[in-house]
Scaffold this motif. Structure first.
Motif: not given
Length: 332
Positions: A1-2, A4, A222, A227, A230, A307-308, A310
């Protein structure tokens, strides 16, 4: 899971940092800002994620609710806005030349390659060098200092003299310069690199003028990952209805330049390695409503989500008060 980090401001003005892991989020006790946490991480020789995990856990946070109530600041700032530098690179994404070339094609004969297309093709050929090598330098521009950084939910205000206020949905890299001049990448934020495309289209040499505008960052920083692919959506809402909507791509897989190459060509200049400074660097986009013939209006809302991350980034469009009268300079 990301993972942040978010900067939160309570109704009484108290600042705190929120650590989000997937769907859960909580306050980090004893931390007032992301820059402070990053300085701890650098001093301790640990990652930003490890520094966050080492903090005492505070109260849980409902991210969507706090966003709706306007409690989030930009995910990075500096107590002295002059020490936050906003810059960017353009023509960095696969397909990014199409919209730019449309804007400049009228200035050249059909058989003549525009400077934009030449720069794009040079980046396509040399923007992703072998590890350790230096690749083709990209287009580069200056946007302003921290006084031009707008938080999530706030209005993006174009100057009174502006010809246009247009969105640019993209990623921004967030950096802190260490005490020895080393740039440390803290992470990435969703961004709206707001620009004046009418001014730019008039003459490409006015690009610098078109970029001296505000910009906005989404609430989430993030961390702990870069990433590579994206996929998001950019839209304009007018009077409660979607006026324009289009998917956009970012991340290194969708770029003609490697992130490391873009970072090198920014931080190769010693003036950008001043200890303690924050850098917000916009990596570019291939998706513009202006390229599709959209003319924005005061009161429009820009919405960017991907994403990622939210949480979405929303900003309304405003115009500063004033006129186009000459600025008077007094002689001493």
């Amino acid at each position: 899971m990301s993972l942040r980090l978010l900067q939160h401001r309570a109704p009484d003005g108290t600042r705190s940092v929120v650590f989000a892991d997937g769907a859960s989020a909580h306050v980090l006790d004893g931390v007032a800002g992301v820059r402070d946490l990053a300085q701890r991480a650098i001093a301790g020789g640990i990652t930003l994620a490890a520094a966050a995990r080492a903090c005492a856990r505070g109260s849980d946070i409902d991210l969507a609710q706090e966003l709706a109530e306007g409690r989030f600041l930009p995910p990075i700032d500096h107590e002295d806005p002059a020490h936050l530098i906003m810059t960017g690179t353009g023509l960095t994404h696969l397909g990014s030349a199409e919209g730019r070339d449309k804007m400049h094609r009228d200035a050249a004969a059909a058989a003549h390659q525009t400077d934009s297309m030449r720069m794009f093709l040079e980046g396509l050929e040399g923007g992703k060098p072998a590890p350790g090598a230096v690749g083709q330098q990209p287009e580069w521009f200056y946007k302003g200092d921290g006084s031009q950084l707008v938080g999530p939910g706030e209005a993006l205000t174009m100057p009174a003299f502006a010809k246009d206020g247009g969105e640019e949905p993209e990623l921004a890299g967030i950096y802190l310069i260490g005490t020895d001049g080393t740039p440390f990448r803290l992470g990435f934020a969703l961004a709206n690199e707001f620009s004046d495309h009418v001014t730019e289209r008039h003459n490409y040499l006015w690009l610098a003028h078109s970029k001296l505008r505000q910009a906005s960052l989404g609430p989430e920083l993030l961390i702990d990952e870069a990433p590579s692919d994206v996929r998001g959506t950019s839209r304009i809402v007018r009077n409660g209805e979607v006026l324009w909507e289009k998917p956009f791509l970012s991340g290194e897989d969708n770029m003609s330049h490697a992130l490391a190459n873009l970072e090198h060509h920014h931080f190769k200049y010693g003036l950008f390695r001043r200890p303690g400074d924050i850098h917000v660097h916009f990596f570019g986009t291939a998706t513009l409503s202006f390229a599709d013939g959209v003319s924005t209006q005061v009161g429009d809302t820009f919405e960017i989500e991907a994403a990622p991350f939210t949480l979405p980034l929303r900003n309304s469009l405003a115009r500063a008060a004033g006129d186009d009268a000459p600025v008077a300079v007094k002689v001493l």
